[in-house]
Design an enzyme around this catalytic site. Structure first.
Site, PDB file in Angstrom:
ATOM      1  N   THR A 158      10.526  -1.285  46.333  1.00 15.32           N
ATOM      2  CA  THR A 158       9.325  -0.902  47.077  1.00 15.32           C
ATOM      3  C   THR A 158       9.312   0.591  47.310  1.00 15.32           C
ATOM      4  O   THR A 158      10.342   1.260  47.229  1.00 15.32           O
ATOM      5  CB  THR A 158       9.219  -1.651  48.413  1.00 15.32           C
ATOM      6  OG1 THR A 158       7.862  -1.588  48.863  1.00 15.32           O
ATOM      7  CG2 THR A 158      10.126  -1.075  49.488  1.00 15.32           C
TER       8      THR A 158
ATOM      9  N   ARG B  75      -0.795  -4.122  51.180  1.00 10.32           N
ATOM     10  CA  ARG B  75      -1.781  -3.435  50.341  1.00 10.32           C
ATOM     11  C   ARG B  75      -1.468  -3.638  48.861  1.00 10.32           C
ATOM     12  O   ARG B  75      -2.360  -3.697  48.036  1.00 10.32           O
ATOM     13  CB  ARG B  75      -1.898  -1.956  50.712  1.00 10.32           C
ATOM     14  CG  ARG B  75      -3.148  -1.332  50.123  1.00 10.32           C
ATOM     15  CD  ARG B  75      -3.624  -0.055  50.813  1.00 10.32           C
ATOM     16  NE  ARG B  75      -2.690   1.029  50.799  1.00 10.32           N
ATOM     17  CZ  ARG B  75      -2.035   1.483  51.868  1.00 10.32           C
ATOM     18  NH1 ARG B  75      -2.221   0.941  53.055  1.00 10.32           N
ATOM     19  NH2 ARG B  75      -1.185   2.493  51.775  1.00 10.32           N
TER      20      ARG B  75
ATOM     21  N   ASP C  95      -0.507  -0.767  42.457  1.00  9.76           N
ATOM     22  CA  ASP C  95      -1.732  -0.016  42.745  1.00  9.76           C
ATOM     23  C   ASP C  95      -2.489   0.353  41.466  1.00  9.76           C
ATOM     24  O   ASP C  95      -3.700   0.541  41.476  1.00  9.76           O
ATOM     25  CB  ASP C  95      -1.418   1.291  43.494  1.00  9.76           C
ATOM     26  CG  ASP C  95      -0.302   1.163  44.508  1.00  9.76           C
ATOM     27  OD1 ASP C  95       0.606   0.348  44.293  1.00  9.76           O
ATOM     28  OD2 ASP C  95      -0.323   1.893  45.513  1.00  9.76           O
TER      29      ASP C  95
ATOM     30  N   GLY D 114      12.636  -4.740  40.409  1.00 11.24           N
ATOM     31  CA  GLY D 114      11.536  -4.388  41.298  1.00 11.24           C
ATOM     32  C   GLY D 114      12.069  -3.656  42.523  1.00 11.24           C
ATOM     33  O   GLY D 114      13.232  -3.816  42.894  1.00 11.24           O
TER      34      GLY D 114
ATOM     35  N   TRP E  34      -4.017  -4.915  46.164  1.00 15.78           N
ATOM     36  CA  TRP E  34      -4.349  -4.266  44.875  1.00 15.78           C
ATOM     37  C   TRP E  34      -4.323  -5.314  43.762  1.00 15.78           C
ATOM     38  O   TRP E  34      -5.107  -5.250  42.808  1.00 15.78           O
ATOM     39  CB  TRP E  34      -3.373  -3.142  44.531  1.00 15.78           C
ATOM     40  CG  TRP E  34      -3.368  -1.895  45.387  1.00 15.78           C
ATOM     41  CD1 TRP E  34      -2.252  -1.274  45.902  1.00 15.78           C
ATOM     42  CD2 TRP E  34      -4.490  -1.083  45.791  1.00 15.78           C
ATOM     43  NE1 TRP E  34      -2.615  -0.140  46.597  1.00 15.78           N
ATOM     44  CE2 TRP E  34      -3.981   0.005  46.549  1.00 15.78           C
ATOM     45  CE3 TRP E  34      -5.863  -1.175  45.593  1.00 15.78           C
ATOM     46  CZ2 TRP E  34      -4.802   0.981  47.100  1.00 15.78           C
ATOM     47  CZ3 TRP E  34      -6.680  -0.201  46.157  1.00 15.78           C
ATOM     48  CH2 TRP E  34      -6.151   0.866  46.900  1.00 15.78           C
TER      49      TRP E  34
ATOM     50  N   ASP F 253      -2.935   8.237  39.404  1.00 13.16           N
ATOM     51  CA  ASP F 253      -4.070   8.145  40.333  1.00 13.16           C
ATOM     52  C   ASP F 253      -5.327   8.844  39.821  1.00 13.16           C
ATOM     53  O   ASP F 253      -6.362   8.837  40.483  1.00 13.16           O
ATOM     54  CB  ASP F 253      -3.665   8.679  41.711  1.00 13.16           C
ATOM     55  CG  ASP F 253      -2.684   7.739  42.383  1.00 13.16           C
ATOM     56  OD1 ASP F 253      -2.860   6.514  42.250  1.00 13.16           O
ATOM     57  OD2 ASP F 253      -1.736   8.214  43.027  1.00 13.16           O
TER      58      ASP F 253
HETATM   59  N1  GLY Z   1      -1.891   3.891  46.205  1.00 14.60           N
HETATM   60  C1  GLY Z   1      -1.119   4.260  47.346  1.00 14.60           C
HETATM   61  C2  GLY Z   1      -1.401   3.443  48.534  1.00 14.60           C
HETATM   62  O1  GLY Z   1      -2.018   2.386  48.433  1.00 14.60           O
HETATM   63  O2  GLY Z   1      -1.019   3.858  49.604  1.00 14.60           O
END
Ligand code: GLY
Length: 408
Positions: free
Chosen positions: A249, A261, A189, A247, A265, A128
């Site tokens: 989650t 989300r 993300d 994969g 992304w 991040d």
């Molecule tokens: N990158 C973490 C989220 O989208 O919550």
């Protein structure tokens, strides 16, 4: 040709241009400025809004990585800075710039802490770093030309590059790079973290930053996207053989569902990778993801928090809606004139932006965009403001208001 399914878009409303014009966008931005002015009374200097509000009021948090009191990772402080830069661009009022520049120094301290070997304190052992530095020092450099902000951004990119695993051609999201049990997990993300590497490439003498970003985006495109054009949130690679494993989650409903989300992304991130690489595969895949997303929206065009849910009275995640809407616009702009869906993506973007503006704008001056979901199964930030939802909504408005130069 892509081996991912491209659904036909079913909603006929996207054939028409919604009435949401520049002056309508400006009215919403004026409301945003009022909210930001109110938030600034509480959040200034080294006090940032938390990732999510509680009962629609944000608490303050320092520019740190781990909040032991909530057992919560804080990867989000930069979104407040990003909002300040956006509002500075909209108003040209120096007070927002001065506040955002103070944040650049705070982010410099984090990097300096890392290099002074206080790595835990710096809290930069995760991907991040891209979110944290693109919206602070990169934005600072792009808007003010600050050499120090540029230097800090390049220091951050160097740290992010340490998470690259050449055998698997990915950046590892979280966890110790040497721990066999943690190694090799990428998450969708990260599509928004790699722009920091593309940025650094412009100042680098070799192609390594570009290659890391490009290879990661290619791996994400190959493994995180399922054949039906839904996405995994996270994907595990074998870091010795470089082969795909499975994969799973982290924040979605289930391993085989499609976290909204995460899909967003992808819809935003792949066209950004296209803008740097001109690899058309990223646009093709973004179209597949976008069509899957658009076909699962409730009536008001604002997605539920996981696309397994499509009901009109479902739990919305407005942050995902704002991120996806930006992606639809970026996609529409990048597609050639002859693409039959080019206009449709722009219309869909406007339909989402209008709905968010009319139904979900904050009303208590404590935050900008209502009805976000941070982490449903973690019972964190459900039906709340999310600082990144707030940020992306303002970015979306700015993109509709003017020809905006991205921080990404
Ligand atoms: N990158 C973490 C989220 O989208 O919550």
């Amino acid at each position: 040709m892509s081996n991912v399914n491209l659904e036909q878009i079913k909603r006929s409303e996207f054939s028409d241009l919604p009435k949401f014009e520049k002056q309508d966008v400006a009215k919403v931005l004026d409301e945003v400025v009022k909210i930001v002015d109110h938030m600034l009374l509480k959040f200034h200097g080294d006090c940032f809004p938390r990732a999510c509000s509680k009962d629609y009021v944000y608490d303050g948090v320092g520019n740190l990585h781990w909040d032991a009191s909530n057992n919560e990772s804080i990867w989000t402080t930069s979104f407040w800075t990003g909002i300040l830069w956006l509002v500075y661009e909209y108003t040209q009022d120096e007070k927002y710039k001065l506040e955002a520049q103070k944040h650049s120094e705070s982010f410099r301290t984090r990097i300096d802490n890392y290099y002074n070997k206080d790595e835990e304190e710096a809290g930069l052992n995760h991907h991040d770093i891209g979110f944290l530095y693109s919206l602070t020092t990169v934005a600072d450099y792009k808007l003010t030309g600050s050499k120090r902000a540029l230097e800090t951004s390049l220091m951050a990119a160097k740290l992010l590059a340490k998470r690259y695993i050449p055998q698997a051609k990915i950046l590892q999201a979280w966890g110790d790079m040497n721990d066999e049990n943690q190694r090799g997990r990428m998450i969708i993300d990260c599509n928004l973290n790699i722009p920091l590497l593309y940025f650094a490439d412009q100042f680098s003498k070799d192609d390594s930053y570009y290659e890391m970003a490009y290879n990661h985006a290619k791996s994400a495109s190959q493994y995180i996207i399922r054949p039906d054009a839904s996405t995994f949130h996270t994907f595990h690679m074998d870091t010795i053989t470089g082969k795909p494993r499975f994969g799973s989650t982290h924040q979605g409903y289930s391993d085989d569902s499609c976290w909204a989300r995460g899909q967003a992304w992808g819809i935003m991130g792949f066209p950004i990778s296209y803008s740097y690489t001109k690899d058309k595969e990223f646009l093709e895949k973004a179209k597949c993801l976008a069509n899957y997303f658009l076909n699962r929206l409730p009536k008001d065009f604002v997605c539920n928090w996981d696309l397994i849910f499509t009901a009109d009275d479902g739990q919305r995640d407005t942050s995902a809606a704002a991120i996806a809407a930006i992606g639809l616009l970026e996609l529409s702009n990048a597609l050639p004139k002859e693409d039959k869906d080019k206009e449709l993506y722009k219309n869909a973007c406007l339909a989402i932006a209008k709905s968010l503006s009319e139904k979900y704008l904050g009303t208590n001056l404590e935050g900008i965009l209502k009805s976000g979901v941070y982490f449903y199964h973690g019972n964190l930030g459900i039906e709340e403001y999310l600082i990144f939802g707030d940020y992306f909504f303002v970015e979306l408005l700015m993109r509709l208001y003017k020809d905006w130069n991205p921080y990404w």
